[in-house]
Design a protein around this motif. Structure first.
Motif, short mmCIF file in Angstrom:
data_model
loop_
_atom_site.label_atom_id
_atom_site.label_comp_id
_atom_site.label_asym_id
_atom_site.label_seq_id
_atom_site.Cartn_x
_atom_site.Cartn_y
_atom_site.Cartn_z
N CYS A 97 2.62 -22.53 -59.37
CA CYS A 97 3.55 -23.00 -58.47
C CYS A 97 4.28 -24.11 -59.32
N HIS A 117 5.93 -26.47 -57.77
CA HIS A 117 5.65 -27.45 -57.08
C HIS A 117 4.97 -28.74 -57.86
N GLY A 118 3.92 -28.28 -58.51
CA GLY A 118 3.11 -29.13 -59.47
C GLY A 118 2.53 -30.15 -58.79
N CYS A 119 1.86 -29.97 -57.44
CA CYS A 119 1.24 -31.30 -56.98
C CYS A 119 0.14 -31.82 -57.84
N CYS A 170 -4.01 -30.20 -57.14
CA CYS A 170 -4.07 -29.18 -56.49
C CYS A 170 -5.09 -28.40 -56.76
N LYS A 172 5.82 -26.21 -48.96
CA LYS A 172 6.38 -27.76 -49.31
C LYS A 172 7.74 -27.35 -49.93
S1 SF4 Z 1 -0.73 -27.89 -53.45
FE1 SF4 Z 1 1.44 -27.99 -54.44
S2 SF4 Z 1 1.06 -27.00 -56.44
FE2 SF4 Z 1 -0.64 -26.51 -55.18
S3 SF4 Z 1 0.07 -24.62 -54.48
FE3 SF4 Z 1 0.59 -25.90 -52.68
S4 SF4 Z 1 2.63 -26.32 -53.17
FE4 SF4 Z 1 1.94 -25.51 -55.16
#
Ligand code: SF4
Length: 255
Positions: free
Chosen positions: A28, A30-32, A36, A120
């Motif tokens: 992903c 978004h790299g939270c 994550c 997100k």
């Molecule tokens: S928490 Fe962030 S990095 Fe993990 S899957 Fe959800 S959007 Fe993606």
């Protein structure tokens, strides 16, 4: 974007508010960094090497082919399908992921199966064309851009996310907001009531604490903070006639 193949795609999930789920991307962008949980599991089981590897999404190219076989076989036992628990179906800046997610939703819609999606990124307007039984959601735990840049660095900014869900809501879609993982004040100073007031139009709110982050336990009285936050969410939802779900281990009595 890299592609991979899978043998199965539709499976029952053990997650609290889920029934079946589809995760048609590995990784992903978004790299939270809360962290994550999906990334932690993918790294632990060797599906990705490290964080940089996680940031490069790999699309399951045979998703539709698999689902055309799997959905009719499991149709009778499915109450709903969630997109996604281990990636993001509307990954910001990745049109291939968004297109595939819409194709999957089209298939679920065709079979009359309820779909819930959470992002997100930005919810596409095309979602309004599907049956109104589905539920379209965004994840929103803050409105502080500094927090987003540190903890959700490559996601869509908050105003864009919020505008997309509001638009779908205005078009008659069911919407929901996931306020999880909600951070403690030593991570970001913010007013929960103000955040809630931005989503007073939505049909459902999921609220849950932040796990796996040492800063939470470093915040004195963090459990009391979460207990108060839960009460605030419940009161707000009752006032605005919004359904809610409080995630397990967020509220603990006597603390
Ligand atoms: S928490 Fe962030 S990095 Fe993990 S899957 Fe959800 S959007 Fe993606």
């Amino acid at each position: 974007m890299s592609k991979i193949k899978r043998n199965t795609l539709l499976y029952k999930t053990g997650v609290e508010y889920g029934d079946y789920t589809i995760n048609h991307v590995l990784g992903c962008s978004h790299g939270c960094t809360y962290p994550c949980y999906a990334f932690m599991m993918a790294r632990r089981f060797g599906r990705v090497k490290d964080y940089q590897d996680w940031l490069k999404p790999r699309l399951v190219e045979n998703s539709i082919e698999l689902l055309r076989k799997e959905i009719p076989r499991k149709q009778k036992s499915i109450k709903s399908v969630h997109l996604c628990f281990t990636t993001d179906p509307f990954m910001y800046g990745h049109p291939e992921v968004i297109e595939m997610s819409l194709e999957i939703i089209r298939l679920l819609d065709h079979y009359g199966i309820k779909c819930t999606a959470l992002t997100k990124g930005v919810l596409p307007l095309e979602l309004a064309k599907f049956d109104k039984m589905h539920e379209w959601g965004i994840s929103l735990v803050s409105f502080d851009e500094g927090f987003r840049k540190q903890y959700e660095p490559f996601s869509a900014d908050y105003p864009a996310r919020l505008a997309s869900i509001k638009k779908l809501n205005d078009l008659g879609c069911k919407t929901w907001v996931s306020m999880e993982p909600y951070p403690t004040p030593n991570i970001v100073q913010q007013d929960l009531k103000e955040l809630l007031s931005k989503v007073s139009f939505t049909n459902k709110i999921i609220f849950g604490r932040l796990h796996y982050n040492k800063l939470v336990s470093a915040f004195p009285g963090y459990q009391g903070f979460y207990n108060d936050a839960v009460k605030t969410v419940i009161d707000f939802c009752n006032d605005f006639d919004i359904a809610y779900h409080i995630k397990a281990r967020t509220f603990r009595e006597n603390e």
